[in-house]
Design a protein around this motif. Structure first.
Motif, PDB file in Angstrom:
ATOM      1  N   UNK A  63      29.564  50.500  47.187  1.00 30.50           N
ATOM      2  CA  UNK A  63      28.236  51.113  47.129  1.00 30.50           C
ATOM      3  C   UNK A  63      27.576  50.879  48.473  1.00 30.50           C
ATOM      4  N   UNK A  64      27.276  51.937  49.189  1.00 28.23           N
ATOM      5  CA  UNK A  64      26.776  51.836  50.551  1.00 28.23           C
ATOM      6  C   UNK A  64      25.297  51.479  50.584  1.00 28.23           C
ATOM      7  N   UNK A  65      24.925  50.827  51.683  1.00 26.35           N
ATOM      8  CA  UNK A  65      23.513  50.603  52.007  1.00 26.35           C
ATOM      9  C   UNK A  65      22.757  49.877  50.905  1.00 26.35           C
ATOM     10  N   UNK A  66      23.321  48.790  50.387  1.00 24.59           N
ATOM     11  CA  UNK A  66      22.649  48.036  49.336  1.00 24.59           C
ATOM     12  C   UNK A  66      21.311  47.499  49.845  1.00 24.59           C
ATOM     13  N   UNK A  67      21.333  46.963  51.050  1.00 22.90           N
ATOM     14  CA  UNK A  67      20.097  46.423  51.608  1.00 22.90           C
ATOM     15  C   UNK A  67      19.056  47.513  51.768  1.00 22.90           C
ATOM     16  N   UNK A  68      19.493  48.694  52.174  1.00 21.74           N
ATOM     17  CA  UNK A  68      18.560  49.798  52.360  1.00 21.74           C
ATOM     18  C   UNK A  68      17.958  50.220  51.027  1.00 21.74           C
ATOM     19  N   UNK A  69      18.783  50.221  49.961  1.00 24.30           N
ATOM     20  CA  UNK A  69      18.262  50.575  48.653  1.00 24.30           C
ATOM     21  C   UNK A  69      17.306  49.498  48.154  1.00 24.30           C
ATOM     22  N   UNK A  70      17.628  48.234  48.472  1.00 31.45           N
ATOM     23  CA  UNK A  70      16.733  47.163  48.071  1.00 31.45           C
ATOM     24  C   UNK A  70      15.373  47.346  48.741  1.00 31.45           C
ATOM     25  N   UNK A  71      15.395  47.804  50.001  1.00 28.04           N
ATOM     26  CA  UNK A  71      14.154  48.052  50.703  1.00 28.04           C
ATOM     27  C   UNK A  71      13.370  49.174  50.046  1.00 28.04           C
ATOM     28  N   UNK A  72      14.074  50.108  49.417  1.00 26.29           N
ATOM     29  CA  UNK A  72      13.407  51.201  48.709  1.00 26.29           C
ATOM     30  C   UNK A  72      12.772  50.718  47.412  1.00 26.29           C
ATOM     31  N   UNK A 131      28.140  55.200  59.428  1.00 29.85           N
ATOM     32  CA  UNK A 131      26.860  55.420  60.085  1.00 29.85           C
ATOM     33  C   UNK A 131      26.199  56.701  59.590  1.00 29.85           C
ATOM     34  N   UNK A 132      26.975  57.769  59.481  1.00 29.08           N
ATOM     35  CA  UNK A 132      26.430  59.043  59.032  1.00 29.08           C
ATOM     36  C   UNK A 132      25.990  58.991  57.575  1.00 29.08           C
ATOM     37  N   UNK A 133      26.714  58.250  56.748  1.00 31.12           N
ATOM     38  CA  UNK A 133      26.288  58.068  55.358  1.00 31.12           C
ATOM     39  C   UNK A 133      24.942  57.343  55.292  1.00 31.12           C
ATOM     40  N   UNK A 134      24.795  56.361  56.162  1.00 29.29           N
ATOM     41  CA  UNK A 134      23.543  55.611  56.217  1.00 29.29           C
ATOM     42  C   UNK A 134      22.397  56.518  56.677  1.00 29.29           C
ATOM     43  N   UNK A 135      22.663  57.310  57.715  1.00 32.08           N
ATOM     44  CA  UNK A 135      21.638  58.234  58.204  1.00 32.08           C
ATOM     45  C   UNK A 135      21.263  59.236  57.110  1.00 32.08           C
ATOM     46  N   UNK A 136      22.272  59.740  56.417  1.00 32.82           N
ATOM     47  CA  UNK A 136      21.999  60.740  55.394  1.00 32.82           C
ATOM     48  C   UNK A 136      21.141  60.153  54.276  1.00 32.82           C
ATOM     49  N   UNK A 137      21.472  58.951  53.863  1.00 31.04           N
ATOM     50  CA  UNK A 137      20.702  58.325  52.788  1.00 31.04           C
ATOM     51  C   UNK A 137      19.244  58.133  53.196  1.00 31.04           C
ATOM     52  N   UNK A 144      23.551  66.736  58.785  1.00 29.65           N
ATOM     53  CA  UNK A 144      24.320  65.500  58.559  1.00 29.65           C
ATOM     54  C   UNK A 144      25.241  65.665  57.359  1.00 29.65           C
ATOM     55  N   UNK A 145      24.750  66.295  56.315  1.00 29.53           N
ATOM     56  CA  UNK A 145      25.580  66.535  55.127  1.00 29.53           C
ATOM     57  C   UNK A 145      26.793  67.392  55.483  1.00 29.53           C
ATOM     58  N   UNK A 146      26.599  68.393  56.330  1.00 31.00           N
ATOM     59  CA  UNK A 146      27.729  69.253  56.728  1.00 31.00           C
ATOM     60  C   UNK A 146      28.762  68.480  57.526  1.00 31.00           C
ATOM     61  N   UNK A 147      28.313  67.564  58.369  1.00 28.40           N
ATOM     62  CA  UNK A 147      29.273  66.718  59.103  1.00 28.40           C
ATOM     63  C   UNK A 147      30.110  65.902  58.122  1.00 28.40           C
ATOM     64  N   UNK A 148      29.462  65.304  57.153  1.00 27.63           N
ATOM     65  CA  UNK A 148      30.172  64.467  56.186  1.00 27.63           C
ATOM     66  C   UNK A 148      31.212  65.258  55.407  1.00 27.63           C
ATOM     67  N   UNK A 149      30.837  66.450  54.945  1.00 27.03           N
ATOM     68  CA  UNK A 149      31.739  67.251  54.116  1.00 27.03           C
ATOM     69  C   UNK A 149      32.791  67.958  54.960  1.00 27.03           C
ATOM     70  N   UNK A 150      32.354  68.654  56.014  1.00 27.55           N
ATOM     71  CA  UNK A 150      33.276  69.475  56.812  1.00 27.55           C
ATOM     72  C   UNK A 150      34.310  68.639  57.562  1.00 27.55           C
ATOM     73  N   UNK A 151      33.917  67.444  57.985  1.00 33.10           N
ATOM     74  CA  UNK A 151      34.842  66.579  58.715  1.00 33.10           C
ATOM     75  C   UNK A 151      35.586  65.633  57.773  1.00 33.10           C
TER      76      UNK A 151
END
Length: 451
Positions: A16-25, A120-126, A381-388
């Motif tokens: 599960x990505x960005x746990x700390x970031x979600x905690x901040x939310x 990094x891109x997943x983090x940016x997207x979130x 950013x979403x297109x980068x994640x999916x297309x690549x």
């Protein structure tokens, strides 16, 4: 004995990505774990010690209990996943334009690509998707008459906010205009706290007394939104002076829109910054319209990056988070080593100037829709994640569902929160002391602010 909870996932441990970031939310780390799987106190401590809180762990023990081999397997899977997510890749972007950059005799080469990774891109997207959903929630709250006063939304400009923060540190200062909600979030406040301020609640960063235009978080060097057009540019020069005086290596980013670009105080402060070689970055977020007036009708020179005259400037695609990030790295280096610099981030706002502006009397719906379809920073950013093939559509959808849930819960929390007590009426007028109310029928209230 007390029990800790771990998350039951697919047969293979899934990170599960960005746990700390979600905690901040506003989501505690403990809630990143499911209530379906049993964990003993010893195993719970091991999970914490190995940094596996928030990781899906497949149990193999009796009655779905987590064992040490399960934890070891999750750790190995996490290490493999982290390695995969950290693989570097290069993404090209539109060339930047420079102005008076030959301060070393020859103009430096501006970046045309960025090295990034799936993680990094997943983090940016979130983060960017959270910004977008938070602003959409604000729109709904305003239309429901929960938000009083003015309200200016940032949706469409997330590439600037995320890209700048990706290159900045909390040592760097940011001061901006009244379009400030997302910077309050990226500087460390939770979504609930931001929405609480909008709703005039005590959980807000200004204790519910500032509202939309007056966010603030000095402990992370965010010096707020400012309701007077262009006023933040002078404050930015002062912040840059403070960084130079303290010799802390920090840079001051003073953000303003194209509508404020002709303010006299901007040029007065920039002149002083140039004389003193202050580490100042003037950031023009050119969203094409100053209130309801297009840039071509309001400014004789709408190449805003050239308006520093004797101060160098750069124009950058503000809808591309990686372009903004790489540009900001260059800006920081220049500001510290040489002095002030101006940047124009070419961006676009989807909403009107404020919530009282429908945004379609001076531009067409088709114009807004065409920009959204061709240049949307979050969709890019979403297109980068999916297309690549950096993430599956299901993984991206999981992020979106999680963010929507966080924002929905933040809305509920903000609505349920209490307004500031009457004693706050005259608090915070003077720094460090509290003048008892005079000529008002209120009590002194609590001595401290919200936790």
């Amino acid at each position: 004995s007390s029990r800790r909870r771990a998350h039951r996932g697919a047969p293979d441990a899934k990170i599960m990505l960005s746990v700390a970031r979600r905690a901040r939310c506003g989501v505690p780390a403990a809630r990143c774990m499911s209530s379906l799987v049993k964990v003993s106190p010893t195993m719970a401590k091991l999970i914490r010690d190995m940094g596996l809180e928030g990781v899906y762990i497949t149990p193999s023990g009796p009655k779905d209990t987590v064992t040490k081999p399960d934890i070891d397997a999750a750790a190995a899977a996490k290490a493999a996943k982290d390695k995969e997510l950290a693989k570097p890749l290069t993404i090209d972007f539109r060339p930047m334009e420079g102005w008076e950059l030959d301060y070393y005799g020859t103009a430096p080469t501006l970046p045309t690509s960025a090295t990034t990774s799936a993680g990094e891109l997943l983090e940016y997207y979130e983060t960017m998707y959270t910004m977008r959903r938070m602003e959409i929630a604000t729109d709904v709250l305003y239309k429901g008459k929960f938000v009083a006063g003015f309200c200016h939304l940032y949706d469409g400009q997330e590439g600037v906010g995320m890209g700048l923060e990706a290159a900045a540190t909390m040592t760097d200062s940011i001061v901006t205009s009244y379009r400030d909600h997302c910077y309050q979030y990226t500087r460390g406040s939770t979504v609930a706290e931001v929405l609480g301020e909008l709703l005039g609640k005590y959980i807000g960063p200004a204790k519910g007394k500032g509202g939309s235009m007056h966010m603030y978080k000095a402990d992370n060097n965010f010096y707020g939104g400012n309701g007077i057009v262009g006023a933040q540019t002078s404050l930015g020069a002062g912040l840059a002076f403070a960084h130079k005086y303290a010799e802390d290596g920090g840079v001051a980013f003073a953000l303003y829109g194209d509508g404020a670009s002709n303010q006299g105080q901007l040029f007065e402060a920039l002149n002083m910054a140039a004389l003193m070689k202050l580490p100042l970055v003037y950031v023009c977020e050119n969203n094409q319209y100053g209130m309801g007036t297009s840039k071509k009708r309001s400014s004789a020179n709408h190449d805003y990056y050239t308006k520093g005259h004797y101060v160098p400037g750069i124009k950058c695609d503000g809808m591309n988070v990686l372009s903004v990030r790489e540009c900001t790295k260059f800006l920081k280096k220049h500001a510290v080593e040489v002095g002030p610099i101006v940047v124009e981030f070419d961006t676009y706002r989807y909403h009107g100037h404020s919530m009282s502006d429908p945004g379609i009397t001076y531009r067409t719906r088709d114009e807004v829709a065409s920009v959204r379809a061709a240049r949307d920073p979050v969709a890019l950013v979403k297109s980068w994640l999916i297309d690549k093939e950096l993430a599956t559509e299901a993984e991206v959808k999981d992020i979106e569902k999680r963010v929507r849930k966080i924002v929905d819960e933040a809305v509920a929390k903000a609505k349920a929160a209490t307004p500031p007590p009457p004693g706050e009426l005259t608090r915070d007028i003077y720094v460090g002391k509290y003048e008892h109310p005079r000529m008002v029928n209120v009590g002194p209230g609590p001595q401290g602010g919200p936790a």
